[in-house]
Design an enzyme around this catalytic site. Structure first.
Site, short mmCIF file in Angstrom:
data_model
loop_
_atom_site.label_atom_id
_atom_site.label_comp_id
_atom_site.label_asym_id
_atom_site.label_seq_id
_atom_site.Cartn_x
_atom_site.Cartn_y
_atom_site.Cartn_z
N ASP A 1 -2.76 -2.83 11.00
CA ASP A 1 -3.18 -1.49 10.57
C ASP A 1 -4.35 -0.93 11.40
O ASP A 1 -5.33 -0.42 10.86
CB ASP A 1 -3.58 -1.50 9.08
CG ASP A 1 -2.38 -1.64 8.16
OD1 ASP A 1 -1.26 -1.32 8.57
OD2 ASP A 1 -2.57 -2.08 7.01
N MET B 1 -0.04 13.52 -1.16
CA MET B 1 0.87 12.41 -1.45
C MET B 1 0.24 11.45 -2.45
O MET B 1 -0.97 11.25 -2.44
CB MET B 1 1.19 11.68 -0.14
CG MET B 1 2.06 10.45 -0.24
SD MET B 1 1.16 8.92 -0.56
CE MET B 1 1.12 8.18 1.06
N ASP C 1 -0.16 -8.11 9.83
CA ASP C 1 -0.23 -6.66 9.59
C ASP C 1 -1.63 -6.15 9.95
O ASP C 1 -2.59 -6.37 9.22
CB ASP C 1 0.06 -6.44 8.10
CG ASP C 1 0.05 -4.99 7.71
OD1 ASP C 1 0.13 -4.13 8.59
OD2 ASP C 1 -0.03 -4.74 6.49
N HIS D 1 -2.99 5.49 -4.37
CA HIS D 1 -2.20 4.75 -5.36
C HIS D 1 -2.88 5.00 -6.70
O HIS D 1 -4.10 5.14 -6.75
CB HIS D 1 -2.25 3.24 -5.12
CG HIS D 1 -1.71 2.78 -3.81
ND1 HIS D 1 -2.46 2.75 -2.67
CD2 HIS D 1 -0.49 2.29 -3.48
CE1 HIS D 1 -1.72 2.28 -1.68
NE2 HIS D 1 -0.53 2.00 -2.13
N GLU E 1 6.24 3.79 9.17
CA GLU E 1 4.88 3.44 9.61
C GLU E 1 4.94 2.73 10.96
O GLU E 1 5.68 1.74 11.11
CB GLU E 1 4.19 2.55 8.57
CG GLU E 1 2.86 2.02 9.09
CD GLU E 1 2.02 1.30 8.04
OE1 GLU E 1 1.97 1.76 6.88
OE2 GLU E 1 1.40 0.28 8.40
N ASP F 1 -2.50 5.53 8.00
CA ASP F 1 -2.48 4.36 7.11
C ASP F 1 -3.05 3.17 7.87
O ASP F 1 -2.35 2.23 8.23
CB ASP F 1 -1.05 4.08 6.63
CG ASP F 1 -1.06 3.16 5.44
OD1 ASP F 1 -2.15 2.88 4.92
OD2 ASP F 1 0.02 2.70 5.03
N GLU G 1 9.28 3.73 2.28
CA GLU G 1 8.59 3.11 3.42
C GLU G 1 9.05 1.67 3.61
O GLU G 1 8.88 0.84 2.73
CB GLU G 1 7.08 3.17 3.18
CG GLU G 1 6.27 2.55 4.31
CD GLU G 1 4.77 2.69 4.09
OE1 GLU G 1 4.35 3.47 3.21
OE2 GLU G 1 4.02 2.00 4.79
N ASP H 1 -6.01 3.04 -7.04
CA ASP H 1 -7.13 3.33 -6.14
C ASP H 1 -8.08 4.29 -6.86
O ASP H 1 -9.29 4.29 -6.62
CB ASP H 1 -6.68 4.06 -4.86
CG ASP H 1 -5.71 3.24 -4.03
OD1 ASP H 1 -5.71 2.02 -4.16
OD2 ASP H 1 -4.96 3.86 -3.24
N HIS I 1 4.92 -1.05 11.08
CA HIS I 1 5.97 -1.81 10.41
C HIS I 1 7.17 -2.08 11.31
O HIS I 1 7.72 -3.18 11.28
CB HIS I 1 6.38 -1.10 9.12
CG HIS I 1 5.26 -1.09 8.12
ND1 HIS I 1 5.36 -0.51 6.89
CD2 HIS I 1 4.00 -1.60 8.19
CE1 HIS I 1 4.20 -0.67 6.24
NE2 HIS I 1 3.37 -1.32 7.02
N ASP J 1 3.36 7.46 8.45
CA ASP J 1 2.13 6.65 8.43
C ASP J 1 1.79 6.25 9.87
O ASP J 1 2.53 5.49 10.51
CB ASP J 1 2.32 5.38 7.58
CG ASP J 1 2.17 5.66 6.09
OD1 ASP J 1 1.97 6.84 5.72
OD2 ASP J 1 2.24 4.70 5.30
N LYS K 1 9.20 -2.11 5.56
CA LYS K 1 8.36 -3.08 6.26
C LYS K 1 9.14 -4.40 6.28
O LYS K 1 9.74 -4.75 5.26
CB LYS K 1 7.04 -3.25 5.51
CG LYS K 1 6.00 -4.08 6.25
CD LYS K 1 4.66 -4.09 5.51
CE LYS K 1 3.63 -4.86 6.30
NZ LYS K 1 2.36 -4.99 5.57
C1 GLT Z 1 -0.37 -0.78 1.79
C2 GLT Z 1 0.71 -0.83 2.84
C3 GLT Z 1 1.01 0.50 3.40
C4 GLT Z 1 1.62 1.43 2.39
C5 GLT Z 1 0.70 1.78 1.30
C6 GLT Z 1 1.46 2.59 0.28
S1 GLT Z 1 -0.17 0.48 0.66
O1 GLT Z 1 -1.62 -0.60 2.40
O2 GLT Z 1 0.31 -1.74 3.87
O3 GLT Z 1 1.81 0.42 4.52
O4 GLT Z 1 1.90 2.64 3.05
O5 GLT Z 1 1.82 1.88 -0.83
MN MN Z 2 2.02 2.56 5.14
MN MN Z 3 0.78 -1.34 7.27
#
Ligand code: GLT
Ligand code: MN
Ligand code: MN
Length: 389
Positions: A259, A90, A257, A56, A219, A289, A183, A59, A222, A247, A185
């Site tokens: 991850d 990206m 969430d 980003h 992702e 991700d 993306e 970042d 998500h 992702d 979510k």
């Molecule tokens: C954030 C989010 C991710 C996205 C990123 C891109 S930032 O961490 O949870 O799923 O892909 O903006």
């Molecule tokens: Mn993501």
């Molecule tokens: Mn995520």
């Protein structure tokens, strides 16, 4: 590791925000010190098999950096990328962290916030292009609502569309060659996020001015948060020619969430995903991700990164083994009965086809009584995954 080392075909990437994640959560502060982008490039260089780093805007360059500070950060990071054999495939914009975005960025009800979001994104696109990024991700974490009392949700969609149409033109005007990847979510950080699934995004893309420039970035976590089948969503994106980026991570359904490291929660789901990507020759970035458990120091973060890559490569090998397994393929053939004559009827509508189809006599009870060997097939799949096949 050697056996499962990535080949040139796997473009594994991480984000500055993923390996650089300091382990903050709603109940506790950081457990790892913040690394600089240069240190993160070095860490990923030492992991082995990593193709690139995504970021980003903030970042890399803090939101309030001066032009001189920005120039130095950019110069140092470019050198670190070269030193560690990494690229930036990206880039994206942080449209969620600053309080100005607390009620959305592109979908905010306040025209000034929407304009600032566009201005910030144009600058972030300039930055991404400077590093050679070709995919530009839009994750609208704050584009949503806790209550619909404040805004007509169709207004949110209209604003989001206007922003994307504007930014497509900005990319073309500057010859950046970006492909936009949306993306989805369902929630977190907003109570409800607009366009909650990859399928919603695919429908929305067709309403844009330049749909050919825009695809999706699904992702794992998500769709899993909502209890949906992620592989089916990726399949729809592949079918539509819209899988521009992916992702990878993992998630237990119905939780916050998480991850998690790729493959950490649902190995069977991860297997069918990797198999789908390989069966269809997906050759874009495989972006992890995800972030390391809060228990880890930076050695543990390297273990996390290696684990993501290694699980993908192991599952890739398993998928090839599954495709080559005669018993498994025989069961598949038993389930999927081909009939060239019937298929031809479906594919060409004509008066004749209608007549022929209407005249066919089907043995309905017999077809209904036919046992389908899913139990055996699924068990063989599990045995292959459990390593005894
Ligand atoms: C954030 C989010 C991710 C996205 C990123 C891109 S930032 O961490 O949870 O799923 O892909 O903006
Ligand atoms: Mn993501
Ligand atoms: Mn995520």
């Amino acid at each position: 590791m050697a056996k499962y080392s990535p080949t040139k075909n796997e473009k594994f990437t991480f984000g500055l925000w993923t390996v650089g994640n300091v382990g903050r959560d709603p109940f506790g502060g950081p457990v790892r010190p913040q690394l600089t982008p240069v240190q993160i490039a070095k860490l990923l260089g030492s992991v082995g098999g990593v193709h690139g780093i995504n970021f980003h805007d903030n970042d890399l360059v803090p939101i309030d950096a001066t032009p001189a500070e920005k120039a130095k950060i950019v110069k140092d990071f470019k050198k670190a990328l070269a030193d560690n054999g990494l690229c930036v495939p990206m880039a994206t914009t942080n449209l969620f962290g600053d309080p100005i975005f607390k009620d959305g960025a592109f979908t905010s009800g306040d025209a000034r916030v929407r304009a600032y979001a566009l201005q910030k994104t144009m600058a972030a696109m300039d930055l991404g292009a400077e590093f050679g990024a070709k995919t530009y991700v839009f994750w609208g974490g704050r584009e949503g609502a806790e209550t619909d009392a404040g805004k007509d949700p169709t207004e949110g969609l209209k604003h989001f569309r206007d922003a994307l149409n504007f930014l497509c033109q900005y990319s073309m005007q500057n010859n950046y060659g970006f492909r936009f990847a949306l993306e989805a979510k369902p929630n977190e950080p907003r109570g409800h996020i607009y366009l909650a699934t990859t399928g919603n995004m695919l429908g929305f893309i067709e309403t844009l001015d330049y749909p050919e420039m825009v695809g999706v970035n699904p992702e794992v976590a998500h769709e899993a948060i909502a209890g949906l089948n992620f592989t089916h969503h990726v399949a729809q994106a592949i079918d539509a020619g819209k899988l521009f980026h992916i992702d990878l991570n993992d998630q237990v359904p119905g939780r916050y969430d998480q991850d998690f490291r790729f493959g950490a929660a649902d190995i069977k789901q991860a297997f069918f995903l990797v198999k789908l990507l390989n069966d269809h020759g997906y050759n874009g970035s495989l972006h992890f991700d995800a972030h390391a458990y809060r228990s880890e120091d930076y050695e543990g973060v390297k273990d996390f990164a290696r684990g993501c890559i290694r699980s993908y490569m192991i599952l890739k090998e398993k998928a090839a083994r599954w495709n080559a397994d005669k018993e498994i393929q025989a069961l598949r053939a038993e389930i999927n009965v081909a009939d060239a004559k019937l298929d031809k009827l479906f594919s060409n509508f004509s008066d004749d086809a209608v007549k022929t189809l209407k005249a066919i006599k089907f043995d309905r009870p017999k077809l209904g009584a036919r046992g389908l060997p899913y139990e055996k097939l699924d068990q063989l799949t599990m045995e292959l995954l459990m390593g005894i096949r």
